[in-house]
Write a protein that holds these residues in place. Structure first.
Motif, PDB file in Angstrom:
ATOM      1  N   ALA A  10       0.830  -1.209   0.000  1.00  0.00           N
ATOM      2  CA  ALA A  10       0.000   0.000   0.000  1.00  0.00           C
ATOM      3  C   ALA A  10       0.862   1.255   0.000  1.00  0.00           C
ATOM      4  N   GLY A  11       1.972   1.227   0.760  1.00  0.00           N
ATOM      5  CA  GLY A  11       2.888   2.366   0.757  1.00  0.00           C
ATOM      6  C   GLY A  11       3.513   2.572  -0.607  1.00  0.00           C
ATOM      7  N   TYR A  15       2.596   6.148  -3.136  1.00  0.00           N
ATOM      8  CA  TYR A  15       3.534   7.122  -3.695  1.00  0.00           C
ATOM      9  C   TYR A  15       3.638   7.021  -5.210  1.00  0.00           C
ATOM     10  N   SER A  16       3.145   5.930  -5.790  1.00  0.00           N
ATOM     11  CA  SER A  16       3.182   5.804  -7.241  1.00  0.00           C
ATOM     12  C   SER A  16       2.144   6.689  -7.923  1.00  0.00           C
ATOM     13  N   THR A  17       1.218   7.263  -7.155  1.00  0.00           N
ATOM     14  CA  THR A  17       0.180   8.120  -7.746  1.00  0.00           C
ATOM     15  C   THR A  17       0.671   9.532  -8.010  1.00  0.00           C
ATOM     16  N   VAL A  23       8.680  13.347 -11.378  1.00  0.00           N
ATOM     17  CA  VAL A  23       9.437  14.059 -12.406  1.00  0.00           C
ATOM     18  C   VAL A  23      10.153  15.261 -11.797  1.00  0.00           C
ATOM     19  N   ALA A  24       9.428  16.030 -10.976  1.00  0.00           N
ATOM     20  CA  ALA A  24      10.033  17.204 -10.335  1.00  0.00           C
ATOM     21  C   ALA A  24      11.169  16.792  -9.412  1.00  0.00           C
ATOM     22  N   PHE A 109       8.759   1.112   4.151  1.00  0.00           N
ATOM     23  CA  PHE A 109       9.565   0.307   3.243  1.00  0.00           C
ATOM     24  C   PHE A 109       8.996   0.363   1.828  1.00  0.00           C
ATOM     25  N   GLY A 110       7.658   0.285   1.732  1.00  0.00           N
ATOM     26  CA  GLY A 110       7.035   0.385   0.421  1.00  0.00           C
ATOM     27  C   GLY A 110       7.316   1.724  -0.235  1.00  0.00           C
ATOM     28  N   ARG A 111       7.213   2.791   0.553  1.00  0.00           N
ATOM     29  CA  ARG A 111       7.524   4.136   0.043  1.00  0.00           C
ATOM     30  C   ARG A 111       8.966   4.221  -0.419  1.00  0.00           C
TER      31      ARG A 111
END
Length: 264
Positions: A10-11, A15-17, A23-24, A109-111
């Motif tokens: 889920a993490g 952050y993939s959204t 890009v920034a 960890f996912g993030r």
């Protein structure tokens, strides 16, 4: 374990959204990478071609590995847990059938994994193509480096988690978060390698867990330390992690016993 794996996933998805932020972030970290490389190159040139064991190739490697790890380590601070403590939502977290610290740890960890694959690898590739980096002298740098990075990410989370726990006793912890970054940034090797510090300042830095966040993973990944020296560095990271986990879990247990949440 399945629950924590799902929290980590889920993490990662969360952050993939943020595609524009990715890009920034890649652009910003690449620009600052070029600035840091230029400064170190100038210092090495003035020093006669080598400074504290760094030549220009090794300095470039240090900078671009640091830029790759910057987003995964999240050194700039984090206040989500403190916000939940402040508004009372922490009571819901404590009532859930999962360990609060491990749940946040899994999500972090996912993030970190997502940001390493996106905001981390991209600046590293850009730096390798444009400026160049030095490869380690032994293949053992890669598996040990991966372990060192995992330990660095874990240490960063546990330290940030501990700072957020101050919210159980303080109404506003923004000052503590700011102070944390002011201390951790130089001592972790974010600006310049800790090895370039004066001896007295280097001694102080090595007496803290902060070099284990960034400087040590870079040392292992770049091959600056190999063999038994690399194992010793990883062992030091693991030791700090165990100590800080014990400390933060004690603080969490003490805070939970005195927690009072008012409202419906």
């Amino acid at each position: 374990m399945r629950t924590y794996f799902q929290l980590g996933l889920a993490g990662f998805r969360r952050y993939s959204t943020y595609r524009l932020a990715i890009v920034a972030g890649v652009f910003t970290q690449s620009v600052f990478g070029f600035i840091r490389v230029s400064v170190l190159f100038a210092a090495i040139t003035v020093a006669g071609g080598e400074l504290a064991g760094y030549d220009q190739r090794q300095a470039s490697t240090y900078v671009w590995l640091g830029q790759a790890l910057l987003a995964p380590l999240a050194l700039f601070g984090w206040s989500e847990l403190a916000d939940r403590i402040k508004n009372g939502d922490i009571a819901v977290d404590l009532a859930r059938p999962v360990d609060v610290q491990l749940a946040w740890w899994a999500a972090d960890f996912g993030r970190a994994l997502f940001q390493l694959l996106t905001r981390g690898l991209a600046p590293l590739v850009i730096g390798a193509i444009t400026v160049g980096i030095a490869l380690p002298g032994s293949w053992t740098a890669y598996p040990l480096g991966a372990i060192s990075v995992v330990l660095g990410v874990s240490l960063s989370f546990v330290l940030r988690f501990g700072v957020n726990l101050v919210a159980f006793w303080m109404i506003d912890i923004r000052g503590f978060i700011g102070l944390y970054f002011v201390v951790v940034a130089p001592f972790s090797g974010l600006y310049i390698p800790v090895h370039l510090f004066p001896d007295w300042l280097k001694t102080i830095a090595y007496a803290t867990p902060f070099p284990s966040l960034l400087q040590f993973p870079i040392d292992v990944l770049s091959g600056r330390v190999l063999g038994s020296d690399a194992l010793l560095v990883v062992a030091m990271q693991a030791g700090w992690l165990v100590l800080l986990v014990v400390l933060t879990r004690w603080l969490m247990a003490r805070a939970a016993r005195k927690l009072v949440v008012q409202g419906g």
